[in-house]
Each structure stands twice: as C-alpha cells, then as structure tokens.
Scaffold this motif. Structure first.
Motif, PDB file in Angstrom:
ATOM      1  N   VAL A 143       0.834  -1.202   0.000  1.00 49.73           N
ATOM      2  CA  VAL A 143       0.000   0.000   0.000  1.00 49.73           C
ATOM      3  C   VAL A 143       0.866   1.247   0.000  1.00 49.73           C
ATOM      4  N   ALA A 144       1.970   1.178   0.771  1.00 51.38           N
ATOM      5  CA  ALA A 144       2.876   2.320   0.832  1.00 51.38           C
ATOM      6  C   ALA A 144       3.358   2.690  -0.565  1.00 51.38           C
ATOM      7  N   ALA A 145       3.431   1.692  -1.446  1.00 49.63           N
ATOM      8  CA  ALA A 145       3.866   1.945  -2.810  1.00 49.63           C
ATOM      9  C   ALA A 145       2.670   2.090  -3.753  1.00 49.63           C
ATOM     10  N   GLY A 146       1.471   2.211  -3.159  1.00 48.69           N
ATOM     11  CA  GLY A 146       0.269   2.399  -3.978  1.00 48.69           C
ATOM     12  C   GLY A 146      -0.246   1.110  -4.581  1.00 48.69           C
ATOM     13  N   ASP A 147       0.143   0.001  -4.021  1.00 48.59           N
ATOM     14  CA  ASP A 147      -0.262  -1.285  -4.586  1.00 48.59           C
ATOM     15  C   ASP A 147      -1.134  -2.034  -3.580  1.00 48.59           C
ATOM     16  N   PHE A 148      -2.371  -2.272  -3.939  1.00 48.01           N
ATOM     17  CA  PHE A 148      -3.286  -2.956  -3.026  1.00 48.01           C
ATOM     18  C   PHE A 148      -3.315  -4.464  -3.267  1.00 48.01           C
ATOM     19  N   GLY A 149      -2.375  -4.944  -4.035  1.00 46.04           N
ATOM     20  CA  GLY A 149      -2.324  -6.385  -4.299  1.00 46.04           C
ATOM     21  C   GLY A 149      -2.989  -6.750  -5.608  1.00 46.04           C
ATOM     22  N   ILE A 150      -2.787  -7.985  -6.011  1.00 41.42           N
ATOM     23  CA  ILE A 150      -3.357  -8.481  -7.266  1.00 41.42           C
ATOM     24  C   ILE A 150      -4.604  -9.285  -6.924  1.00 41.42           C
ATOM     25  N   SER A 151      -5.668  -9.047  -7.702  1.00 42.12           N
ATOM     26  CA  SER A 151      -6.893  -9.796  -7.469  1.00 42.12           C
ATOM     27  C   SER A 151      -6.648 -11.281  -7.626  1.00 42.12           C
ATOM     28  N   PHE A 152      -7.129 -12.082  -6.686  1.00 42.95           N
ATOM     29  CA  PHE A 152      -6.980 -13.541  -6.791  1.00 42.95           C
ATOM     30  C   PHE A 152      -7.687 -14.058  -8.027  1.00 42.95           C
ATOM     31  N   VAL A 153      -8.811 -13.424  -8.362  1.00 41.87           N
ATOM     32  CA  VAL A 153      -9.681 -13.939  -9.421  1.00 41.87           C
ATOM     33  C   VAL A 153      -9.285 -13.411 -10.793  1.00 41.87           C
ATOM     34  N   TYR A 154      -9.117 -12.086 -10.883  1.00 40.55           N
ATOM     35  CA  TYR A 154      -8.895 -11.483 -12.195  1.00 40.55           C
ATOM     36  C   TYR A 154      -7.426 -11.406 -12.577  1.00 40.55           C
ATOM     37  N   GLY A 155      -6.545 -11.579 -11.552  1.00 40.47           N
ATOM     38  CA  GLY A 155      -5.123 -11.488 -11.829  1.00 40.47           C
ATOM     39  C   GLY A 155      -4.672 -10.104 -12.228  1.00 40.47           C
ATOM     40  N   GLN A 156      -5.474  -9.101 -11.883  1.00 33.67           N
ATOM     41  CA  GLN A 156      -5.099  -7.716 -12.191  1.00 33.67           C
ATOM     42  C   GLN A 156      -4.966  -6.955 -10.881  1.00 33.67           C
ATOM     43  N   PRO A 157      -4.257  -5.800 -10.908  1.00 39.25           N
ATOM     44  CA  PRO A 157      -4.169  -4.993  -9.685  1.00 39.25           C
ATOM     45  C   PRO A 157      -5.576  -4.652  -9.187  1.00 39.25           C
ATOM     46  N   ALA A 158      -5.822  -4.877  -7.872  1.00 41.48           N
ATOM     47  CA  ALA A 158      -7.159  -4.700  -7.309  1.00 41.48           C
ATOM     48  C   ALA A 158      -7.635  -3.264  -7.451  1.00 41.48           C
ATOM     49  N   LEU A 159      -6.721  -2.316  -7.183  1.00 40.28           N
ATOM     50  CA  LEU A 159      -7.115  -0.913  -7.219  1.00 40.28           C
ATOM     51  C   LEU A 159      -7.578  -0.510  -8.615  1.00 40.28           C
TER      52      LEU A 159
END
Lengths: 338, 320
Positions: free
Chosen positions: B71-87
């Motif tokens: 999050v500190a780097a603006g990354d909320f993780g990758i969606s488990f389902v879509y395989g894309q950045p969640a944000l």
C-alpha cells in the motif's frame, strides 16, 4: 409634544373602527380582537397596552394584513390613507406594507434573516417598492444605517445579523422600517428584549426620527413606564377589547378604568421601598370562557351585579377620553383639560 | 484551517488502517479462498502451489505487513480472481457507480425539494397528504423489489426503457460516460430512479420539516412586513434557511448511495463497483475487497469534507 395641536388629532392617519379578528380553534371561535376602535393622529405616538394575550399584537398584525391563517379579520374597518385596509387585495396590501406602513418586532435576534447579509435585506426592501438600480438602493440603505446611529455603515452593510449586538440589530430593523419614510410605524414591543440603557438610546432615537419625518406610530407594549415616556395617546386593551383610551399623561395620572389603575399600580417604581409590590389579582380569562357583561368583572375589586348583568358595555365619553366601565374611578380633575 | 485539514487527513489514514485490519481478520475467519479458486479435482500439490503464489501460506500478521508494504507503494495487491491490480479493477468501475449515484442525487433533489416545499407550504392540501403518504412507501419498500417492478413495468410490459447495462457511452479523458448519449441516458433512467427512491422521500420530508420550522419565524413575518413578494420570501428567505440541513444530509447520503448502489447495480446489471464487490465477496477475493473498502472510507471522508465546506458557504454563522 404632549400638547399637540387639536388639528392633528382631528386628522387621523389611521382609524380603526369596530375591528374584530378571530381565530377558529377546535373548541370554538376565539375573538382575539373584539370590536376595537381607536385612531392615531398624524405625527402622534399611540401606546397600545395590555397584558400578554390581550390582543394588542394581533391588532398590529390585523392592520398590516399579516394575521396568520386560519385567523382572519371578521368585521370592522381599518381606514388608512382614504382606504379600508380590510377590503384591500393581497397585492394592494403588499404594496402598502413596508412602504406606507412599516412594522418592527420584539426580538431583534429573530427579526433579521440569519443567512442573508444586511445589504441584501435592505436593498430588497427598497426594490420591493421602487424600481431603482441596485447601487442606488445600496447607497440609500447605507445612509439609513447611519441615520439610526450605526457606526461605520459602509463596512456594516456586508455583515450578517449575528455579527451585531441586540441593540444594533434592532437599529437595523428600525432603519429598514424607515427606508420608505412610512406615515405609520407599528412597533411591537421593540425594546422589551433589550437592556435598559440600550432601551433608552433606542427610544431617544425613535423620538427624534418620528419628529424629523413626521411619522405616526403605534407602540405596542406591556411596559407602562416606557409608554408614559414616549406616547401622546394611550389605548388599554383587555381580553381583546378596548377598556380605556385618552391622552397618555392624563390616563396614567387619573385612570378611570380599574384595570388601567391595576396596571399602573403593578409598576415596581410606584411602590415604596419595603412595601409589597402590588398586582392585579387573578388571571386573564380564557378567550373561550369570557365572563358575562364586563370582561374584567371577575378580577375587578369594584365589580357588582350590574357589571355582570350588562351584556354589552357602553362606552362613556368625556371628550377624547373614553372608558368602558359601569363604576369608573372618579379621582382627580376632569374639567377644563379637554 | 490548515490544522483542521491535517487532522482530517490523519483521521482518514487511521480509519483506512482500521478498516483493512478488520477486513483481514474477518475474511480469514470466513473461509479460505483457495477452496473456491481451485477446482475440486485439483491435487494437494496444485493447492500448495497456488497458496504459495497468493502468499496465503504466511501467518496472517505477515500477510498484513506485506499488504501494508504494498500500500505504501500504492499497490493494493493483485486480485486472486482477475489477476489484475485490485485498485485498478475498482477505479475502472468507479465512474459507472458515480454516474448512477450522481443521477440518483439529481433526481432526489430535483423532485424532493419542490415537492417538500409544496407539502410544507400547504400542509393541509390533499396533494400534500398524497406526497407525504407516497414518501412513506419510498422509505419502506425494499430497493430490489422496486427495481424488479420498474423493470417489469417499464421494460417488460411497456417496453419504453432498457432494463440492463449502460448502453452507448462517450469517452472523456479516458473515462466512459453514459449520460452523454441518448441511449446511455435511457439506460440510466430506471436504475437511477430505483436508487433515488429512498433519497427522494428523505429530501421531501427534510424540506417539509424545514419549511414548517422556518415559516413561523419572525424573520419571515418581517420579510412580509417589508412588502416583499411571496415568491421572494419563499425562494430566498425560507429556501436559503432550509438548504442548510438539506445539503448536509444529502451530502452525507451521497456516500451511502455509492456504497448501497450494490443492490441496484445487481438488479439492473449496471457494471459498477457494487457489482464487482458482490462478486469479490462471493469469491473471497481479499485484495479487491480491501481495496474497495479503503476507497469507500476515502470517499466518505472526502464527502464529509465537501459538506463541511458547503456548510460554511451557506451558513455565515459557522464561518470563523
């Protein structure tokens, strides 16, 4: 000013004749004002006094055409500038209000709209009656603020009501009332909510302006000490009816009606130190449950069977001095003054 | 002013942090996403591989620290389902939801204020009673049922309006908008109306209550005593006073509209955030849920900020 020429009294600005204003309630028709008659001479101040609920404010609203529905004027005439105000249309009344007759109210904290600038509230008052440019209306408003004694009116124009003290707010309300130089001002207890020093300042200013612009005024109040200082004439109301009217200093000096006497005696300044303050015994009757005959008979020390028997009170007249009493007080000189 | 703003931002950051902690712990107890993501026929090697790939083998607190690091780097993780950045998934769908909520708000204010004014000025008239009665229905009928009824009447029976999707869109600055095309507007009407129903009722009642409260005030009497026209008294003196509570509540409600667009978006297949979040909850797609809730917190706080500023513009008494 108490010895105004008789001619002024003969040309009244306003004549109220047999005015009756009623409010329908679930329990019956309340006659807030019942058969009221009086007149206000040009340039004179008429004090309309009585306890709360006596109908004095409703009288003011009736003249302005601002009786809150479902209340309405059920009878009588209000003659002003050659017209009967009772029979005017809404548009005609609107054009009279604020221009020919102005009204100021008791609580200066509630009179001005809290979310509008003073300039907005003054300019709109001018432009409601005169189609003049905004800038011109603004200048006139600012001058009016100066006239009622508000320091640095140029800056104060853009202020909001909460930025003023109570006394200053009432001055603003007075300035608005004076904008069109009305021939009649109805003042509904405008100094009651103010402390005494401010009260005196406002009274002095009002007196000055009245003289300057030759305006007549109805001063509605329960405060007889103010009325005796300010008013030329007085009309005392009780339970919607007029009980006594005449020249203010004479009525206050030698009241004929026991109710007027009672009001005067209730003034703390009339009692000596250590003496018990006097009061009128009992309460004003319920408007739907008025006593037969004289409405004051249930509280009156002089009342007897004759008072309660007479269904309609006759009005005794001595010159311009009138009272409605079967057993009037008979003190002091009467002759040689009218 | 600056201190106030800094306090607000700090508050927001704390709230976002608290929300993410709650979601992490909550979802951990709800179930294991692996059970849903992996086909039942998969063997344990396959399961282990996926668990490792998604970082679910670590203890929960380490997963959380890893998430914070992202999050500190603006990354909320990758969606488990879509395989894309969640944000990115959320932000892509945000305009659709905003458009729907905005349209609902416009409808609510556009109908609510005039109807509320009328009901307040003529409380005894039959029309006012009808309006007030109808507003009770607006409050109490469930949104999904009204949505289905709207579809049934206007889409199925009368065939006047489409019942699902956004219709044709126009792209402005890379964001697609429906309300700029006639077809998109036709698609927008039913869901917006559905979402607005509760808000119309709320605005009617607030406006009416405000009018009833302001009318007996002396300043209204004084305005009449100045000889102002009824129109000026009502639309300047009365309306300006009742706008203060109405704007406050409507502003706060905008956040709820965005959050609760979930139901309407599901009924009308509106491709917004609400639909995404429902799907993500069903699949326990934690990165998307966390990102969505973080966005919601930020939106709510921004709305509160805007309402506070509007409040100051409207009410001179709260200006410092």
């Amino acid at each position: 000013m108490h010895t105004a020429p008789a001619a002024a009294r003969l040309v009244p600005v306003l004549t109220v004749e047999d005015l009756t204003t009623v409010f329908p309630t679930p329990r019956g028709l309340v006659k807030a004002v019942d058969g009221l008659s009086f007149s206000v001479g040009a340039g004179r101040v008429m004090g309309l006094v009585g306890e709360s609920g006596s109908g004095k404010s409703v009288t003011g609203y009736s003249i302005m055409g601002l009786v809150e529905p479902p209340g309405h004027i059920a009878g009588g005439r209000i003659l002003f500038a050659g017209r009967d105000l009772v029979r005017q249309s809404r548009t005609e009344m609107r054009s009279l209000r604020g221009r020919a007759i102005a009204m100021i109210f008791q609580d200066p904290a509630m009179t001005l709209n809290p979310v509008l600038r003073i300039s907005t509230q003054m300019v709109e008052a001018i432009r409601a009656h005169e189609k003049i440019p905004r800038a011109e209306a603004w200048k006139r408003s600012r001058d009016a603020l100066g006239l009622v004694g508000i320091p640095s009116p140029d800056e104060r124009m853009s202020a909001y009501p909460h930025e003023f003290s109570g006394g200053m707010r009432q001055r603003v309300a007075i300035a608005i009332a004076l904008l069109h130089r009305p021939s009649l001002i109805i003042a509904d207890e405008p100094t009651t909510a103010l402390d005494v020093t401010i009260q005196s300042q406002i009274l002095a200013r009002m007196q000055l302006l009245m003289k300057q612009y030759d305006m007549a005024m109805i001063w509605i109040s329960h405060d007889l000490s103010v009325v005796s200082r300010l008013c030329d004439d007085i009309a005392v109301m009780y339970a919607g009816r007029l009980v006594e009217t005449g020249l203010a200093d004479r009525v206050i000096a030698h009241p004929r009606h026991p109710y007027t006497r009672g009001l005067i005696d209730s003034l703390p300044s009339r009692a000596r130190r250590g003496e018990r303050l006097r009061q009128i015994e009992g309460m004003m009757p319920e408007p739907l449950d008025l006593p037969e005959g004289c409405v004051f008979s249930n509280r009156c020390p002089r009342a007897d069977a004759a008072c309660r028997a007479n269904p309609v009170m006759s009005v005794s007249t001595y010159g311009a001095w009138q009272w409605r009493c079967v057993h009037p007080l008979n003190e002091g000189p009467v002759h040689g003054h009218s | 002013m600056l201190g106030w703003l800094i306090r607000r931002v700090l508050q927001a950051a704390l709230l976002v942090l608290a929300t993410t902690v709650i979601v992490f712990i909550g979802l951990h107890f709800v179930g294991n996403p692996i059970d849903i993501l992996v086909s039942p026929q998969a063997d344990s090697v396959e399961r282990l591989r996926l668990t490792k790939a998604l970082g679910l083998d670590l203890p929960l607190w380490r997963q959380y620290l890893r998430f914070l690091d992202g999050v500190a780097a603006g990354d909320f993780g990758i969606s488990f389902v879509y395989g894309q950045p969640a944000l990115r998934l959320i932000l892509e769908r945000m305009p659709a939801t905003f458009e729907l909520a905005g349209a609902a708000m416009v409808i609510a204010v556009g109908f609510g204020i005039p109807l509320g004014l009328y009901a307040g000025l003529r409380p005894e008239s039959p029309a006012s009673r009808l309006v007030m009665g109808a507003s009770l229905f607006g409050f109490s009928l469930p949104a999904f049922w009204v949505g289905l009824m709207l579809i049934f009447c206007f889409a199925v029976r009368l065939g006047w309006l489409p019942s699902s999707g956004r219709g044709a869109t126009v792209s402005i600055l890379g964001v697609r908008w429906s309300f700029l095309t006639l077809d998109g507007l036709r698609h927008l009407i039913l869901p917006a109306l559905n979402l607005a129903l509760f808000e119309i009722s709320l605005v009617i009642r607030l406006t009416r209550a405000g009018v009833r409260e302001v009318l007996p005030q002396t300043f209204v009497l004084f305005a009449h005593a100045k000889g102002l026209s009824d129109t000026r008294v009502i639309f300047v003196h009365v309306l300006k006073n009742i706008l203060i509570p109405v704007i406050t509540v409507v502003g706060m409600e905008f956040g709820s509209l965005i959050a609760f667009a979930v139901v309407t978006e599901s009924v009308f297949a509106w491709p917004g955030m609400g639909k995404l979040i429902i799907d993500s909850i069903n699949l326990l797609d934690r990165p998307v849920i966390v990102a969505y809730l973080a966005c919601m917190v930020v939106i709510f706080i921004l709305i509160n900020l805007i309402v506070d500023i509007l409040y100051m513009v409207l009410d001179p008494r709260v200006r410092k």
